[in-house]
Design a protein around this motif. Structure first.
Motif, short mmCIF file in Angstrom:
data_model
loop_
_atom_site.label_atom_id
_atom_site.label_comp_id
_atom_site.label_asym_id
_atom_site.label_seq_id
_atom_site.Cartn_x
_atom_site.Cartn_y
_atom_site.Cartn_z
N CYS A 16 0.83 -1.24 0.02
CA CYS A 16 0.05 -0.12 0.08
C CYS A 16 0.65 1.09 0.11
O CYS A 16 2.16 1.23 0.39
CB CYS A 16 -0.94 -0.13 1.24
SG CYS A 16 -0.21 -0.07 2.52
N CYS A 20 -2.77 4.87 3.11
CA CYS A 20 -3.96 3.98 2.73
C CYS A 20 -4.76 3.68 4.07
O CYS A 20 -4.06 2.94 4.90
CB CYS A 20 -3.30 2.88 2.09
SG CYS A 20 -4.61 1.56 1.26
N SER A 21 -6.02 3.68 3.77
CA SER A 21 -6.93 3.60 5.02
C SER A 21 -7.15 2.06 5.28
O SER A 21 -7.13 1.27 4.20
CB SER A 21 -8.46 3.98 4.73
OG SER A 21 -8.99 3.48 3.78
N GLN A 23 -10.19 0.99 5.64
CA GLN A 23 -11.38 0.69 4.71
C GLN A 23 -10.95 0.25 3.23
O GLN A 23 -11.53 -0.64 2.55
CB GLN A 23 -12.10 1.84 4.96
CG GLN A 23 -13.52 1.71 4.33
CD GLN A 23 -14.27 0.24 4.94
OE1 GLN A 23 -14.45 0.12 6.15
NE2 GLN A 23 -14.79 -0.57 4.03
N GLU A 24 -10.04 1.21 2.68
CA GLU A 24 -9.71 0.81 1.21
C GLU A 24 -8.99 -0.48 1.05
O GLU A 24 -9.27 -1.30 0.08
CB GLU A 24 -8.80 1.85 0.87
CG GLU A 24 -8.57 1.56 -0.47
CD GLU A 24 -8.05 2.66 -1.64
OE1 GLU A 24 -7.48 2.28 -2.74
OE2 GLU A 24 -8.04 3.74 -1.05
N SER A 126 -5.94 -1.54 -6.30
CA SER A 126 -6.84 -0.39 -6.09
C SER A 126 -5.80 0.85 -6.47
O SER A 126 -4.66 0.76 -6.71
CB SER A 126 -7.42 -0.18 -4.69
OG SER A 126 -6.71 -0.01 -3.84
N SER A 127 -6.54 2.12 -6.22
CA SER A 127 -5.52 3.42 -6.43
C SER A 127 -4.48 3.43 -5.45
O SER A 127 -3.68 4.13 -5.65
CB SER A 127 -6.42 4.40 -6.34
OG SER A 127 -7.24 4.58 -5.05
#
Length: 137
Positions: A16, A20-21, A23-24, A126-127
């Motif tokens: 990550c 980065c959270s 949740q993500e 993901s992003s």
């Protein structure tokens, strides 16, 4: 995988970006596992590179899922490079490892089982994060 009746060790490798959270990360995990038809409850542990040991999102995720977060150095993960589905020049330049999520998952699966590990789900992203699932045993 062997057919000795033992349950394979399913482990998630994560990479990550800073900040980065949880949740993500969780959304990426749930989406990836859902597509593969694998329950989150089947996961034994999480893994990442040692540079991410104190990343708040990863630590919060591990606590939320009640899973151990194990980290490995780039040198420890290097032996798994031939098994990677994707090699990132950026990750290599920044961390010394060309595929954090896949390498970490393979390293932890092999460590937990003492047997050769393989990727069940190759790199998904993901992003802000990357995910991979490995098993051994």
């Amino acid at each position: 995988m062997t057919t000795t009746g033992t349950v394979p060790s399913l482990v998630i490798g994560l990479g990550c970006r800073r900040g980065c959270s949880a949740q993500e990360l969780l959304a990426l995990i749930e989406d990836s596992l859902s597509q593969a038809g694998i329950a989150l409850s089947a996961i034994r542990a999480l893994a990442s590179i040692d540079l991410k040991l104190h990343e708040p999102g990863l630590r919060q995720l591990a606590t939320r899922l009640n899973l151990e977060l194990e980290v490995f150095s780039a040198a420890q993960m290097a032996e798994f490079a031939p098994q990677l589905s994707h090699r990132s020049a950026i990750a290599l330049a920044q961390t010394g490892c060309s595929g954090i999520a896949e390498s970490a998952a393979l390293a932890l699966a092999a460590k937990l089982s003492g047997a050769p590990a393989m990727l069940l789900i190759t790199r998904k992203k993901s992003s802000m994060a990357t995910f991979a699932l490995a098993c051994a045993g």
